[in-house]
Design an enzyme around this catalytic site. Structure first.
Site, PDB file in Angstrom:
ATOM      1  N   ILE A 467       0.844  -1.214   0.000  1.00  0.00           N
ATOM      2  CA  ILE A 467       0.000   0.000   0.000  1.00  0.00           C
ATOM      3  C   ILE A 467       0.870   1.252   0.000  1.00  0.00           C
ATOM      4  O   ILE A 467       0.498   2.293   0.529  1.00  0.00           O
ATOM      5  CB  ILE A 467      -1.001  -0.028   1.171  1.00  0.00           C
ATOM      6  CG1 ILE A 467      -0.300  -0.033   2.533  1.00  0.00           C
ATOM      7  CG2 ILE A 467      -1.887  -1.257   1.073  1.00  0.00           C
ATOM      8  CD1 ILE A 467      -1.271   0.140   3.711  1.00  0.00           C
ATOM      9  N   THR A 469       3.996   0.914   1.050  1.00  0.00           N
ATOM     10  CA  THR A 469       4.876   0.673   2.184  1.00  0.00           C
ATOM     11  C   THR A 469       6.225   0.107   1.785  1.00  0.00           C
ATOM     12  O   THR A 469       7.196   0.259   2.511  1.00  0.00           O
ATOM     13  CB  THR A 469       4.191  -0.320   3.132  1.00  0.00           C
ATOM     14  OG1 THR A 469       3.626  -1.368   2.316  1.00  0.00           O
ATOM     15  CG2 THR A 469       3.079   0.340   3.907  1.00  0.00           C
ATOM     16  N   ILE A 613      15.812  -3.577  10.878  1.00  0.00           N
ATOM     17  CA  ILE A 613      15.191  -2.773   9.821  1.00  0.00           C
ATOM     18  C   ILE A 613      15.476  -3.469   8.498  1.00  0.00           C
ATOM     19  O   ILE A 613      16.621  -3.568   8.062  1.00  0.00           O
ATOM     20  CB  ILE A 613      15.734  -1.330   9.853  1.00  0.00           C
ATOM     21  CG1 ILE A 613      15.358  -0.673  11.191  1.00  0.00           C
ATOM     22  CG2 ILE A 613      15.181  -0.520   8.692  1.00  0.00           C
ATOM     23  CD1 ILE A 613      13.875  -0.655  11.527  1.00  0.00           C
ATOM     24  N   PRO A 616      16.271   0.113   5.117  1.00  0.00           N
ATOM     25  CA  PRO A 616      16.280   1.469   5.693  1.00  0.00           C
ATOM     26  C   PRO A 616      15.600   2.515   4.796  1.00  0.00           C
ATOM     27  O   PRO A 616      15.090   3.504   5.299  1.00  0.00           O
ATOM     28  CB  PRO A 616      17.767   1.782   5.842  1.00  0.00           C
ATOM     29  CG  PRO A 616      18.452   0.458   5.874  1.00  0.00           C
ATOM     30  CD  PRO A 616      17.618  -0.456   5.030  1.00  0.00           C
ATOM     31  N   LYS A 685      10.404  -5.915  13.330  1.00  0.00           N
ATOM     32  CA  LYS A 685       9.047  -5.472  13.641  1.00  0.00           C
ATOM     33  C   LYS A 685       8.647  -4.326  12.699  1.00  0.00           C
ATOM     34  O   LYS A 685       9.497  -3.721  12.056  1.00  0.00           O
ATOM     35  CB  LYS A 685       8.968  -5.016  15.103  1.00  0.00           C
ATOM     36  CG  LYS A 685       9.272  -6.161  16.079  1.00  0.00           C
ATOM     37  CD  LYS A 685       9.244  -5.763  17.546  1.00  0.00           C
ATOM     38  CE  LYS A 685      10.515  -5.085  17.991  1.00  0.00           C
ATOM     39  NZ  LYS A 685      10.688  -5.080  19.472  1.00  0.00           N
ATOM     40  N   GLY A 686       7.357  -4.050  12.626  1.00  0.00           N
ATOM     41  CA  GLY A 686       6.877  -3.006  11.713  1.00  0.00           C
ATOM     42  C   GLY A 686       7.183  -1.613  12.237  1.00  0.00           C
ATOM     43  O   GLY A 686       7.419  -1.405  13.429  1.00  0.00           O
ATOM     44  N   GLU A 689       3.213   2.223  11.698  1.00  0.00           N
ATOM     45  CA  GLU A 689       2.333   2.940  12.614  1.00  0.00           C
ATOM     46  C   GLU A 689       3.117   3.626  13.718  1.00  0.00           C
ATOM     47  O   GLU A 689       2.685   4.646  14.247  1.00  0.00           O
ATOM     48  CB  GLU A 689       1.287   1.980  13.176  1.00  0.00           C
ATOM     49  CG  GLU A 689       0.441   1.416  12.043  1.00  0.00           C
ATOM     50  CD  GLU A 689      -0.804   0.700  12.493  1.00  0.00           C
ATOM     51  OE1 GLU A 689      -0.840   0.220  13.638  1.00  0.00           O
ATOM     52  OE2 GLU A 689      -1.758   0.623  11.699  1.00  0.00           O
TER      53      GLU A 689
END
Lengths: 729, 280
Positions: A467, A469, A613, A616, A685-686, A689
């Site tokens: 989306i 991302t 990450i 990056p 991890k994401g 958000e």
């Protein structure tokens, strides 16, 4: 494959591709206009007609008549379907407001008709000709009133210790109420679909969705047809932020129009229609009480909040969730009231709960630090916790919040900050510095993928979405790493219900879950290759599989026929015994004009702790996007509610002011070099958000620091400071 | 629907005679105002009339053709009396809007928040109107009569905006919104000033937009400021004590009326100082 225990050392710890700054591989398609977005897919099916929606113009009531004669006879019109023509459609398990059908109007701009014509102009013109007669009913549209009535009622959602006693005996206390407004996702691409249901049997929907499997299930439930008869494609999505998690009226109207006209129909929701027809982030009202000793240690936290939801649920904006976990403190009580209002459906928007919760809570922390005479950075460091404070047996899997604070303070130059509110001037500008902490959970969802190796080229297929991302890129990186291939030898295909079901994109679970799914499929492929080589000991390097002391090119292995493998990663129960989260510290400098109170952000710094990450470049893009969205939330974004009539008044991008380029200053993002073995084999991890969390409060705190004026009612528009500005300037 | 695209003003006037007609210029306000409906009036598209476009000096005044786009005004090489107008041109909607929106369209649309009006009021602009009975020229201040109302009569076309030459005049324009750009004004101020050799205000024009149904010149304040030195105590005092009786701002989603009044006072001082310093 099941992920049943924290990852030990693995190939990602010696990665060649993962973790490297890699421009998005789909970038050239996007900048050359070739990425197929839903509304522009003219090649997928012939004879497309264009649909145009009509929305109700009352907040609540019923339709007594619809005159469609003129519309049906208008030039180019192939079909008109009104909400009175069909029985109410089922409300799918992912929806709360009914998307179409029946005479009942439950919210403003509820879809009540679709006109299908040869051209957009013809469809729009005919839609305007439909004459609707309503019987309007009173509705409840006032969150403030509900808050006043509900404050202090109901049981706590969670409580530990003795909160009342702790407040009674505390040396320093704070008790303030904060407000955040309704907000709109305002993603660039509107909700759009092409639907082919021409024969009323098999349905294909080319759409813009974050969640392919959910969209398909919702379509099946809504139209009461078998899921096997439905195909959904959404390879490119122009932003979602939660707006496209669930089925919306674009796909439903396109499908109904297609069935009626017996031709494929494309339909996009016009921008001014989206704000009331689709979902939004609920407004919140939050009372926060803090108690501490003179030493700065929090002894009690109480957080009571209200947000509104559509009857039946749907609101994910529970600002008190984070309060259970973020800071230490022995005594704690949280309570959230989901108030049913007759406004359009509240639903998930980027970091639901944390976004609004931290907007308030991190101001409260700033206010408390000031009462204690402490540096707000030191105050947060002192109250860090490495365990769930309400269940101390549950540790955080990997929490480096204190490092975020320390690194951020150093890099920002926090020690040189303006210390006394209103004390630093730059001409007519009052200059202030503020900071805030951020926390957002790191959930995972079951995620599958299929991989195909043919002549040394790997193709990854999963219904995962990108989306904006960077999913295409990180999944290609994952495949390349696993098979020892260069990135150019990997193709990623996404967003198609014919591919294995993935986590989808949302809740910042997408990156962690979908890369783990591709990992699982690649493990299966490696095992298949090992089986063919009749060995257990294989490595994959430089385009070769190495078995013993023999290196065989993958091109050779898969020269005659493609080798395929498929698997799904499921995440084990051990994760339930841990708190897996992401953390950040945000630092901001603002200038506030001494006479007009314009707030202009001058620089922003984020320090993030989110495990490995993966890329990056795309991760930074996610975080600065979140920071920008939070800048809008802090200073200008607000859906204004017409309380008598029950709708969002400023329902276009001229009235709903998101930040523009000229508002965005220097932004810097630092990722801590951390790993979280409990999240997935990639230890990543994401961040999608995390980037929005806490930022608005940092801006609010900087604004206070610049002026000495505390605004607790977002957005911090100019007029809210007017009566408290300095007399002379 | 009748759609005409004449190539001369005479043809346009002829087409409009005796039938209800709507004029189409840049279209940026025209189409939204239709609300998605088709109009039963004839539409006369003025984009084919070359003589209506462009900026030229003639004698003691400047003539800005009615169909001159905001982008043309923004990018033109003009004396500093027009700097305020050019700054406004930079902030009319977005660049896309500036590429198609026209100066006369902005005036005829008569929005209280029209960005073009305050700088043109401060320039003492006149409006040239062609009609069946010939051409007339009226002051811009008399041309706009209310929200969405002008002096333009059926059958008439605005053909140009006329600005008297004022080589000694410097100007500025300030627009205030919650975000920095792409914003509908909370308030805006245009100022044109002429300084004496001693640095005092010899001539001054101040116009305020988005704070009343029609943008206003603050003539009494101009009088009070004349002779003061910008930035001096007298200057500040005159602005601080001024009643702003010309302004009748409203409360809306963008800001309260009180806020508008308070902000305007500051914007006036800033605009004059900016004009004096010649900053762009």
């Amino acid at each position: 494959m099941k992920f049943e225990e924290p990852t030990s050392d693995n190939l990602f710890d010696r990665a060649m591709v993962i973790g490297k700054a890699t421009p998005r591989i789909d970038g050239p398609l996007k900048v050359s206009g070739q990425a197929p977005y839903a509304y522009e897919r003219h090649d997928v099916v012939e004879d497309q007609l264009v649909g145009y929606p009509l929305g109700a113009t009352i907040g609540r009531g019923r339709i007594t008549a619809m005159d469609t004669e003129a519309a049906r006879n208008a030039p180019g019109v192939a079909a008109v379907v009104t909400t009175l023509d069909i029985d109410p459609l089922e409300i799918s398990s992912f929806n709360n407001a009914r998307l179409f059908g029946g005479n009942e109007v439950r919210h403003y701009h509820q879809a009540i008709a679709v006109v299908v014509a040869e051209t957009l102009e013809q469809a729009r013109h005919a839609a305007e000709m439909i004459d609707v007669t309503y019987e309007e009913e009173e509705g409840n549209f006032d969150l403030e009133k509900a808050w006043q009535n509900g404050l202090g009622t109901d049981e706590a959602d969670a409580e530990t210790g003795n909160v009342d006693e702790a407040f009674a005996s505390a040396e320093v206390t704070l008790d303030e109420t904060y407000r955040t407004p309704d907000q709109s996702h305002a993603m660039m691409e509107p909700h759009s679909s092409i639907a082919d249901w021409s024969d009323g049997e098999n349905m294909t929907v080319w759409t813009s969705s974050q969640m392919i499997a959910w969209a398909r299930k919702s379509l099946a439930e809504t139209f009461d047809i078998d899921e096997d008869r439905i195909r959904v494609e959404s390879p490119f999505v122009g932003g979602g932020f939660g707006a496209k998690l669930f089925l919306r009226s674009d796909a439903v109207l396109a499908a109904l129009g297609s069935r009626a006209a017996q031709r494929p129909v494309k339909l996009t929701l016009p921008r001014p229609f989206i704000f009331n027809n689709a979902t939004h982030r609920s407004a919140t009202i939050q009372r926060i009480r803090l108690a501490a000793g003179q030493d700065g240690r929090l002894t009690a936290i109480e957080h009571e909040a209200a947000a509104h939801e559509f009857e039946g649920g749907g609101n994910e904006e529970n600002p008190t969730n984070l309060t259970k976990l973020f800071y230490a403190g022995a005594n704690r009580r949280v309570k959230h009231h989901d108030v049913v209002l007759d406004l359009p459906e509240s639903s998930s928007m980027r970091a639901p709960g944390e976004a609004s919760g931290l907007m308030a809570f991190e101001i409260a922390m700033d206010e408390m630090a000031e009462k204690l005479g402490m540096d707000p950075v030191e105050f947060r460091i002192l109250n860090d916790t490495q365990v769930d404070p309400m269940n101390p047996d549950v540790p955080f899997s990997d929490r480096n919040f204190v490092d975020c604070l320390k690194v951020g303070a150093e890099r920002f130059g926090w020690s040189d900050r303006n210390r006394k509110p209103g004390d630093t001037r730059d001409g007519l500008w009052m200059v202030g510095h503020g900071m805030a902490g951020a926390y957002r959970g790191a959930p995972t969802l079951t995620s599958g993928a299929r991989v195909r190796l043919e002549r040394g080229h790997l193709t990854v297929e999963t219904d995962m979405t990108d989306i904006g991302t960077g999913s295409y890129t990180i999944l290609a990186q994952t495949g390349a790493e696993m098979l020892g291939l260069p990135l150019e030898q990997v193709t990623v295909k996404l967003g198609d219900s014919r591919f294995p079901a993935s986590s989808g994109s949302g809740g910042q679970f997408g990156a962690a879950s979908s890369t783990a799914g591709v990992y699982a499929a690649c493990v299966a492929l490696r095992e298949e290759i090992a089986r063919r080589l009749e060995t257990d000991d294989v490595r994959f390097e430089d385009g070769n599989v190495i078995a013993g002391n023999k290196a065989i090119p993958l091109e050779e292995i898969s020269a005659d026929a493609e080798i395929t493998a498929e698997d799904t990663m499921e995440f084990g129960d051990f994760q339930d015994d841990l708190e897996i989260g992401t953390f950040a510290a945000h630092f901001v400098e603002v200038g506030v004009h001494a006479a007009t109170a314009e707030v202009r952000v001058r620089r922003m710094l984020a320090v993030c702790d989110a495990g490995r990450i993966l890329n990056p470049v795309t991760a930074r893009s996610q975080v600065i996007g979140g920071m920008t969205m939070a800048l809008g939330a802090a200073l200008s974004e607000q859906l204004a509610v017409d309380k008598p009539r029950g709708y969002f008044v400023n329902h276009d991008l001229a009235g709903y002011e998101v930040a523009v380029h000229a508002d965005v200053p220097d932004q810097e993002v630092i990722f801590l070099d951390t790993l979280d073995p409990a999240i997935s084999p990639l230890k990543a991890k994401g961040v999608g958000e995390l980037g929005i969390c806490g930022v608005a409060a940092a801006i609010a705190n900087a604004t206070y620091n610049a002026t000495g004026i505390r605004v607790r009612d977002y957005p911090i528009t100019l007029d809210k400071m007017l009566d408290r500005l300095p007399e002379t300037f | 629907m009748q759609f005409h695209r004449p190539e001369t003003v005479e043809d346009a006037l002829h087409l409009m005679a005796g039938q209800p007609a709507k004029l189409l210029a840049g279209g940026t306000d025209f189409f939204p105002a239709l609300g998605g409906r088709r109009t039963s009036d004839a539409v006369v598209d003025l984009t084919g009339i070359a003589s209506l476009s462009g900026i030229a000096r003639s004698g003691s005044s400047w003539r800005i053709g009615a169909m001159t786009r905001w982008a043309q005004i923004r990018d033109a090489d003009l004396p500093r009396q027009f700097l305020g107008l050019q700054l406004a041109a930079r902030e009319v909607g977005s660049i896309q809007i500036q590429n198609t929106g026209t100066i006369a369209g902005n005036l005829c649309n008569a929005s209280p928040a029209a960005d073009g009006v305050p700088p043109l009021l401060a320039l003492d602009a006149d409006v040239e109107i062609a009609g069946p009975d010939g051409t007339r020229v009226i002051p811009l201040f008399d041309f706009i009569t209310g929200v969405r109302r002008t002096e333009l009569k059926p059958g008439e076309i605005v053909t140009a905006v006329l600005v008297p030459d004022a080589p000694a005049s410097r100007s500025a324009f300030l627009k205030l919104g919650a975000r920095r750009y792409l914003v509908i004004s909370i308030a805006m101020v245009a100022a044109n000033v002429v300084l004496s050799s001693g640095g005092a205000l010899d001539g001054i024009a101040i116009a305020v937009g988005a704070c009343s149904a029609v943008a206003q010149r603050l003539r009494k304040l101009e009088e009070n400021l004349t002779g003061t030195v910008p930035g001096s105590e007298d200057f500040q005092k005159a602005i601080a004590e001024y009643g702003l009786h010309e302004l009748t701002p409203i409360d809306d989603v963008r800001a309260s009326a009180d806020y508008r009044l308070a902000a305007v006072r500051t914007l006036i001082a800033r605009a004059v100082m900016q004009a004096v310093e010649g900053r762009g």
